[in-house]
Design a protein around this motif. Structure first.
Motif, short mmCIF file in Angstrom:
data_model
loop_
_atom_site.label_atom_id
_atom_site.label_comp_id
_atom_site.label_asym_id
_atom_site.label_seq_id
_atom_site.Cartn_x
_atom_site.Cartn_y
_atom_site.Cartn_z
N ILE A 126 -12.64 9.96 -8.42
CA ILE A 126 -13.21 9.59 -9.72
C ILE A 126 -14.35 10.54 -10.08
O ILE A 126 -14.44 11.01 -11.22
N GLU A 131 -4.81 3.28 3.97
CA GLU A 131 -4.98 1.81 3.97
C GLU A 131 -3.75 1.12 4.60
O GLU A 131 -3.89 0.20 5.40
N ILE A 191 -11.24 7.61 -2.93
CA ILE A 191 -11.14 7.13 -4.31
C ILE A 191 -12.39 7.51 -5.09
O ILE A 191 -12.32 8.02 -6.22
N LEU A 192 -13.56 7.28 -4.45
CA LEU A 192 -14.82 7.61 -5.12
C LEU A 192 -14.86 9.09 -5.45
O LEU A 192 -15.25 9.49 -6.55
N SER A 207 0.84 -1.21 0.00
CA SER A 207 0.00 0.00 0.00
C SER A 207 0.86 1.25 0.00
O SER A 207 0.58 2.21 -0.72
N TYR A 229 -13.40 -0.30 11.02
CA TYR A 229 -13.45 -0.38 9.55
C TYR A 229 -13.99 0.89 8.91
O TYR A 229 -14.04 1.00 7.70
N LEU A 230 -14.37 1.88 9.75
CA LEU A 230 -14.78 3.17 9.21
C LEU A 230 -13.60 3.84 8.50
O LEU A 230 -13.78 4.60 7.56
N ARG A 280 -11.47 2.32 6.71
CA ARG A 280 -11.44 1.75 5.37
C ARG A 280 -12.46 2.47 4.46
O ARG A 280 -12.17 2.75 3.32
N LEU A 281 -13.62 2.78 5.07
CA LEU A 281 -14.64 3.52 4.32
C LEU A 281 -14.11 4.87 3.88
O LEU A 281 -14.36 5.31 2.76
N PHE A 285 -5.69 9.34 -4.59
CA PHE A 285 -5.30 7.93 -4.61
C PHE A 285 -4.15 7.68 -3.63
O PHE A 285 -4.17 6.71 -2.87
N PHE A 318 -4.35 5.15 -0.35
CA PHE A 318 -3.51 3.96 -0.12
C PHE A 318 -2.59 4.15 1.08
O PHE A 318 -2.25 3.18 1.77
N TYR A 373 -11.86 4.39 0.87
CA TYR A 373 -12.62 4.14 -0.36
C TYR A 373 -13.36 5.40 -0.79
O TYR A 373 -13.51 5.67 -1.99
#
Lengths: 90, 85
Positions: free
Chosen positions: A77, A42, A73-74, A13, A63-64, A66-67, A35, A39, A70
């Motif tokens: 994009i 992560e 990244i969203l 990562s 795990y929030l 991790r959200l 990005f 990473f 992500y």
């Protein structure tokens, strides 16, 4: 064994984050910065969860993070695609 | 609570994979393909996370989750090293 794999995932990562950081430096495109951040987060998340892994403390809240990664990244994009769509509709 | 967070992780990674592969189809940038492939593997990783924590709490699925996460990272790393910018 699981710590070894967690370390490998974290290392990969960070290397990916560095690649994107370099792309960001050469292109100044914020897409790559998001990005890289994602990473990086992560990688830190993998290390922290490997170090503090304990059945009782392994809560879903953890795990929030991790959200968040992500979500970055969203956002990257969407930000890249929205102006294109706007200019196309004009 | 747990189910919501794990489902959100799975859905966001699936959305990332979907959007990245969609962008790849439109633009043809190979790096977008490798990023998309990486997020497909991360989605698999999150599905296993959900299976491990919610559906089959008695089974030890950590190795499967870790291997899928490692595959995800290696796919993107391969793309970054072998593709041109």
């Amino acid at each position: 064994m699981s710590d070894l794999i967690a370390g490998a995932i974290a290392m990969a990562s960070f290397v990916i984050a560095l690649f994107f950081l370099r792309f960001w430096r050469s292109s100044r495109d914020r897409f790559f910065l998001y990005f890289a951040l994602s990473f990086g987060i992560e990688g830190v998340h993998r290390i922290v969860s490997a170090l503090t892994f304990d059945e009782s403390e392994d809560t879903p809240l953890h795990y929030l993070v991790r959200l968040l990664a992500y979500g970055l990244i969203l956002w990257a994009i969407l930000e890249k695609n929205l102006p294109a769509r706007r200019s196309r509709s004009k | 609570m747990a189910i919501t967070i794990y489902s959100l992780c799975t859905l966001t990674s699936l959305a990332c994979a979907w959007l990245l592969l969609g962008s790849y189809r439109r633009t043809g940038h190979r790096l977008l393909f490798w990023s998309g492939a990486s997020f497909v593997a991360l989605t698999v990783n999150n599905v296993f996370l959900m299976l491990d924590k919610v559906v089959f709490p008695d089974y030890y699925l950590l190795p499967v989750r870790q291997v899928s996460a490692l595959v995800a990272m290696l796919l993107l790393l391969y793309g970054l090293i072998y593709e041109k910018e």
